[in-house]
Write a protein that holds these residues in place. Structure first.
Motif, PDB file in Angstrom:
ATOM      1  N   CYS A  98      10.952  -2.933   4.498  1.00  0.00           N
ATOM      2  CA  CYS A  98      11.056  -1.757   5.158  1.00  0.00           C
ATOM      3  C   CYS A  98       9.846  -0.972   5.379  1.00  0.00           C
ATOM      4  O   CYS A  98       9.562  -0.276   6.559  1.00  0.00           O
ATOM      5  CB  CYS A  98      12.261  -0.772   4.549  1.00  0.00           C
ATOM      6  N   CYS A 152       8.414  -0.137   9.196  1.00  0.00           N
ATOM      7  CA  CYS A 152       8.701   1.296   9.393  1.00  0.00           C
ATOM      8  C   CYS A 152       7.840   1.631  10.625  1.00  0.00           C
ATOM      9  O   CYS A 152       6.490   1.744  10.166  1.00  0.00           O
ATOM     10  CB  CYS A 152       8.588   2.214   8.119  1.00  0.00           C
ATOM     11  N   CYS A 199       9.752  10.040   9.471  1.00  0.00           N
ATOM     12  CA  CYS A 199      10.802   9.374  10.028  1.00  0.00           C
ATOM     13  C   CYS A 199      11.463   9.561  11.449  1.00  0.00           C
ATOM     14  O   CYS A 199      11.548  10.930  11.658  1.00  0.00           O
ATOM     15  CB  CYS A 199      12.104   9.527   8.905  1.00  0.00           C
ATOM     16  N   CYS A 234      14.498  -0.056   9.103  1.00  0.00           N
ATOM     17  CA  CYS A 234      14.484  -0.157   7.753  1.00  0.00           C
ATOM     18  C   CYS A 234      15.939  -0.836   7.249  1.00  0.00           C
ATOM     19  O   CYS A 234      16.082  -2.033   6.608  1.00  0.00           O
ATOM     20  CB  CYS A 234      14.146   1.033   6.874  1.00  0.00           C
TER      21      CYS A 234
END
Lengths: 419, 180
Positions: free
Chosen positions: B74, B78, B114, B120
């Motif tokens: 992840c 990302c 984010c 993820c």
């Protein structure tokens, strides 16, 4: 109750006038503020929102049932007012300071002055006569209202010009052009009403109280409100009223989509608030005049005048016919009607989108003005035929001419799409 | 192909315009009495549909064990580089986690970076990270907006497992098939 009346009668006339004037202003000013809140709530309900419903001062939060008032947003009124009083009052550097400060004051003056000639209710005295509750019972009534309320546009022009900025200037120019255009049809639309009232041989008058008196006579035609006798005049007057008070769909002077805020772009805090209250005060006076002229004033229903209600009340209990109680009753009926009209203003505002400026001008000059003139000619002829008792042949001729003219205007297939 | 739109001349009621306004006013009056369509948000929360991509969280398996094995896929996938993992060994005093070799020592997701893309969750081989139904995050400092491991598990909780991967593997091992 008679003690109150005696105390009142013992006061100096000037003091009486001052108290009456302050009382009227003391009602109109908060009502103007309350209208702004009502506008927010009505718009919210029409758009499927709850509207302002959060404000609640902590020191009344314990009162049972207060949450209903909170849901209705009553405390937002105080919050708004408090904000307007205490927030920073900016004065832009580029404005003409004297006229910039003068404009909101000039906006308030005609808005609160016109009310002097507007009767707000009536009571029945011992002799059985209906006496209007009015600050100045003068015969020029309507003329005074029209003359003073037209002064309101000066505030918009002053504000637009003194702001020394493009958008306010355009807003001021638009407001003045619009007012001139619609003032004509408005005035022409009420002339038939006063032609009707001023029968030959009678006393000539422009008083609004007389107009109500004419709608409270006995008989089928006597008790009829003027909106039924002259629907076209009523419509022309109402449309012009929307335009005169700068309400949507005619709020060219503000037009936030194309003019930022229009004439009040550069204004803030209390000065802006004064414009706001003045607009609502104008609306209230305008609706009051409309109600007096076309909707029977303080008479509760067509063919049921106030004097009849007083008779019924007298049959129940003689105490109820006391002038103070009857006065309050008529005031309640009248203010209720005015508030109903204010709701119609809001209702239309959240229904009809704003016209384009050329459409406003076209409608004023090419549709409403000819309509008002035609309406005036029709009623002038009809009243002449009625009063001179010219006979059926003339009525028939009038009907033929009216139908022909209506057909020529509306049934013409070659006419381009309207507006 | 060019074509001509016929301009119909307006009907009488359209030219009079007022009937049209009255029709519109009927519509608005109907709406005046209709129930509200809005939510009074902080008091009433919207129902979150399944599959909603809210704040990414770490979840535990039905046995209460940490699922993440700190493979760092992840972190690599990302796009805004919001995830930072410090891999670590599984402590020896946790025999219930003996089936895996590693677990995250620290797991930080910077919610200011984010973008809620859900990559993820997509990439995680252990189904340990999920974008769940939390949708509003607020904080007074930048540091507050970084979710550390404890916060991520608090937000995530325990989700029902669809596969019981490690149980199956253990069962397969016991039946003598190391690679089931």
């Amino acid at each position: 109750m008679s003690a109150i009346v005696e105390l009142w009668n013992s006061l100096h006339p000037v003091l009486q006038a001052v108290i009456k004037g302050l009382a009227v202003i003391g009602v109109i000013f908060p009502l103007g503020g309350a209208s702004s809140l009502a506008e927010r709530k009505v718009s919210a309900w029409m758009q499927g929102r709850p509207g302002p419903n959060r404000a609640l001062p902590f020191w009344v939060a314990w009162v049972p049932g207060i949450s209903l008032l909170q849901r209705l947003g009553v405390f937002h009124l105080m919050a708004d007012g408090g904000k307007m009083f205490f927030k920073e009052d900016p004065l832009p550097g580029h404005v003409n300071k004297f006229y910039f400060l003068l404009a909101p004051v000039v906006a308030m003056i005609p808005a609160l002055t016109t009310v002097t000639a507007v009767p707000l209710g009536a009571y029945v005295d011992e002799a059985g006569r209906v006496v209007p509750l009015i600050l100045a019972n003068v015969d020029i009534g309507l003329l005074a209202v029209f003359a003073v309320s037209s002064l309101g546009v000066y505030s918009l022009i002053l504000a637009g010009w003194a702001s020394n900025s493009k958008y306010p200037f355009l807003g001021g120019v638009r407001a003045s052009a619009q007012l001139i255009s619609y003032e004509l049809s408005m005035t022409l639309s009420v002339i038939p009403v006063f032609l009707w009232i001023n029968v030959p041989g009678g006393e000539g008058t422009l008083s609004l109280a007389k107009a109500v008196e004419f709608q409270s006579q006995p008989g089928f035609l006597g008790g009829m409100w003027f909106i039924f006798i002259m629907p076209v005049a009523a419509i022309v007057f109402l449309v012009s009223l929307f335009a005169e008070t700068n309400r949507l769909p005619f709020d060219m002077a503000e037009g936030e989509a194309d003019l930022v805020g229009g004439f009040h772009t550069e204004y803030g805090s209390l000065k802006w608030g004064l414009f706001f209250v003045a607009e609502y005060a104008h609306m209230m006076i305008g609706s009051a005049v409309f109600i007096l002229l076309f909707l029977g004033g303080w008479n509760p229903l067509p063919w049921i005048p106030l004097s009849l209600v007083v008779e019924w009340l007298g049959a129940v209990s003689p105490v109820l016919t006391h002038p103070i109680i009857v006065g309050l009753l008529s005031l309640g009926i009248f203010v209720g009607k005015v508030l109903g009209m204010i709701f119609v203003f809001m209702w239309v505002r959240w229904t009809v989108p704003r016209f384009r400026y050329d459409q406003v001008m076209k409608m004023g000059w090419q549709k409403l003005l000819p309509l008002a003139i035609g309406n005036l000619l029709f009623y002038a002829a009809a009243i002449a035929i009625r009063d001179l008792q010219l006979g059926v042949a003339y009525w028939a001729a009038l009907a033929v001419v009216t139908v022909a003219a209506t057909w020529a205007i509306f049934a013409n297939p070659l006419q381009k799409p309207a507006l | 192909m060019a074509y001509v739109v016929e301009r119909k001349s307006l009907s009488l009621s359209e030219r009079l315009y007022l009937p049209q306004i009255v029709a519109g006013m009927k519509v608005t009056l109907k709406h005046l009495f209709k129930p509200n369509v809005t939510l009074e948000y902080p008091d009433v929360r919207p129902a979150i549909p399944p599959g909603y991509r809210g704040v990414p969280t770490l979840v535990k398996d039905p046995n209460g064990r940490e699922k993440c094995v700190s493979c760092q896929l992840c972190e690599f996938v990302c796009p805004p580089k919001a995830i930072r993992i410090t891999p670590g060994e599984v402590p020896a005093d946790q025999p219930q986690r003996a089936h895996v070799e590693k677990g995250p020592q620290a797991f930080d997701i910077d919610m200011l970076r984010c973008i809620y893309c859900g990559l993820c969750q997509e990439v995680c081989p252990e189904e340990a990270i999920f974008l769940q139904n939390t949708f509003s995050m607020a904080g007074y400092t930048r540091a507050e907006m970084v979710n550390d491991k404890a916060k991520l598990y608090e937000l995530g909780g325990t989700l029902p497992d669809q596969h019981f991967k490690w149980d199956k593997k253990k069962a397969a091992e016991e039946h003598g098939n190391a690679h089931h």
